[in-house]
Design an enzyme around this catalytic site. Structure first.
Site, PDB file in Angstrom:
ATOM      1  N   LYS A 245      46.964  21.169  -7.077  1.00 39.91           N
ATOM      2  CA  LYS A 245      46.505  19.803  -7.322  1.00 39.91           C
ATOM      3  C   LYS A 245      45.506  19.355  -6.248  1.00 39.91           C
ATOM      4  O   LYS A 245      44.593  18.620  -6.552  1.00 39.91           O
ATOM      5  CB  LYS A 245      47.683  18.832  -7.371  1.00 39.91           C
ATOM      6  CG  LYS A 245      48.769  19.217  -8.375  1.00 39.91           C
ATOM      7  CD  LYS A 245      48.543  18.642  -9.756  1.00 39.91           C
ATOM      8  CE  LYS A 245      49.425  19.256 -10.838  1.00 39.91           C
ATOM      9  NZ  LYS A 245      50.859  19.198 -10.579  1.00 39.91           N
TER      10      LYS A 245
ATOM     11  N   TRP B 143      58.174  14.620 -13.511  1.00 41.32           N
ATOM     12  CA  TRP B 143      58.475  15.620 -12.477  1.00 41.32           C
ATOM     13  C   TRP B 143      59.757  15.268 -11.736  1.00 41.32           C
ATOM     14  O   TRP B 143      60.573  16.136 -11.429  1.00 41.32           O
ATOM     15  CB  TRP B 143      57.303  15.796 -11.516  1.00 41.32           C
ATOM     16  CG  TRP B 143      56.073  16.284 -12.222  1.00 41.32           C
ATOM     17  CD1 TRP B 143      54.887  15.630 -12.358  1.00 41.32           C
ATOM     18  CD2 TRP B 143      55.909  17.534 -12.928  1.00 41.32           C
ATOM     19  NE1 TRP B 143      54.002  16.395 -13.089  1.00 41.32           N
ATOM     20  CE2 TRP B 143      54.605  17.557 -13.450  1.00 41.32           C
ATOM     21  CE3 TRP B 143      56.748  18.635 -13.155  1.00 41.32           C
ATOM     22  CZ2 TRP B 143      54.102  18.636 -14.190  1.00 41.32           C
ATOM     23  CZ3 TRP B 143      56.255  19.705 -13.895  1.00 41.32           C
ATOM     24  CH2 TRP B 143      54.938  19.699 -14.396  1.00 41.32           C
TER      25      TRP B 143
ATOM     26  N   ASP C   9      58.326  15.234  -3.024  1.00 46.20           N
ATOM     27  CA  ASP C   9      57.401  16.059  -3.802  1.00 46.20           C
ATOM     28  C   ASP C   9      56.020  15.416  -3.683  1.00 46.20           C
ATOM     29  O   ASP C   9      55.776  14.357  -4.246  1.00 46.20           O
ATOM     30  CB  ASP C   9      57.872  16.106  -5.268  1.00 46.20           C
ATOM     31  CG  ASP C   9      56.907  16.871  -6.172  1.00 46.20           C
ATOM     32  OD1 ASP C   9      55.861  17.342  -5.685  1.00 46.20           O
ATOM     33  OD2 ASP C   9      57.208  16.992  -7.385  1.00 46.20           O
TER      34      ASP C   9
END
Ligand code: PLP
Length: 353
Positions: free
Chosen positions: A190, A99, A166
């Site tokens: 998530k 990511w 993030d």
């Protein structure tokens, strides 16, 4: 049969949240469904306002110059939106996984990027430490929890420039001084709600400093000015996220859930360490409390083990293709009992082998 959902995302949500969300689909406002009323109706505007204030409240950021937004496009949209709004000349990125790597790739479209450190050479099984963050850059970007590799930053460097993080896969899971961050983003699916919305927490005073023209939909300021209602928001995702935040607040907030998450992670990792049939993937000091990654020492046992956990009602345990093996995702709504079930299956495999 009771299910134990270890899926990495979308993932387990509290039963009562799903119950309430499904009721709102049938009747939210005088016989009308949540998804068929105007987003400008008072009842939905209240939902959005509550979601925004709950996010700041849970993180302890009320009255500190931050705004909360619920936008679309996933965390992946934030990879470019962060750069679009904050990157003028050069920014620093910490490369801790797939990511982070994608965030770097998008930011490079806008300007220069310095990778201050990377663990790519070791397939991202640890978090680099002891790197310097140059003072003359626009911001420093990091990923608090690396969902795929199962590593987690246990502390954050003192950054002389705005700190952007993030937090898609560990938001609301542990206590931190969240005021050290200038911008936090997290895809809902998530640890917060269904896919379809992304939470952004941004300190207002870092905005408005780049010279480029920003398209309205990509401009944090536009969304702030319009109270996160510049265009039609994803009403169901925002409502369900609001319910999850309410659930967390009623439990006692992040402090309370952190204790549960700690118990789950300790149980999981002690089994990985003690059971000779398994080995952990991530470096011990960087292990994630959210995603435990591990493999079988002897791959011949794969079929037996896979059958056993599936028969126990466990779902979503297969690892990401870039790590292989297994990944037990233990987000806020996963119970300690589910982890106990998995540990029992691992024990049973040991006694059989
Ligand atoms: C899942 C994930 C993303 C991507 O989220 P999307 O909402 O699918 O764009 C980004 N960062 C992290 C840390 C993730 O776990």
């Amino acid at each position: 049969m009771q299910k134990h959902n270890f899926s990495a995302g979308p993932c387990v949500l509290p039963k009562e949240v799903i119950q309430k969300a499904s009721e709102a689909l049938l009747d939210f406002d005088n016989g009308l469904s949540l998804i068929e009323i105007s987003h400008r109706s008072k009842s939905f505007v209240d939902v959005m306002e509550q979601a925004r204030s709950l996010a700041l409240e849970l993180l302890g950021l009320e009255g500190k110059g931050y705004k909360a937004l619920f936008l679309q496009g996933g965390a992946s949209m934030q990879f470019l939106m962060v750069a679009q709004n904050l990157l003028e000349k050069k920014a620093a990125y910490l490369n801790t996984g797939t990511w982070a790597d994608k965030a770097i790739k998008e930011a490079k479209i806008y300007a220069d990027i310095i990778e201050v450190a990377s663990s790519k050479d070791a397939n991202y099984n640890y978090i680099p430490k002891g790197f310097d963050i140059p003072e003359d850059l626009d911001y420093f970007h990091c990923t608090s929890n690396n969902t795929i590799f199962g590593t987690q930053m246990k502390s954050f460097p003192k950054s002389p420039i705005p700190l952007v993080c993030d937090m898609s896969s560990d938001i609301f899971s542990r206590t931190l001084d969240f005021s050290q961050f200038d911008l936090i983003y997290a895809g809902a699916q998530k640890n917060m709600g269904p896919a379809g919305t992304t939470l952004i927490i941004v300190k207002e005073d870092i905005l408005g400093k780049v010279s480029r023209k920003i398209p309205s939909m990509l401009d944090y300021k536009v969304h702030i000015d319009k109270s996160s209602m510049f265009n039609t928001p994803p009403v169901f995702a925002v409502y369900t996220s609001m319910l999850t935040m309410q659930w967390l607040k009623d439990l006692g907030g992040i402090k309370a859930i952190e204790q549960e998450n700690d118990k789950k992670a300790r149980l999981m990792y002690s089994e990985i360490d003690l059971n000779p049939l398994f080995k952990g993937f991530a470096a011990k000091e960087d292990r994630s409390d959210m995603n435990a990654t591990f493999t079988l020492v002897n791959e011949d046992l794969k079929e037996t083990f896979d059958t056993m956990w599936k028969e126990a009602g466990i779902n979503g345990l297969s690892g990401h293709r870039s790590v292989g093996g297994y990944r037990a995702s233990m987000y806020n709504a996963l119970s300690l009992d589910s982890v106990k079930v998995l540990v029992e299956v691992m024990n049973e495999l040991e006694s059989k082998a």
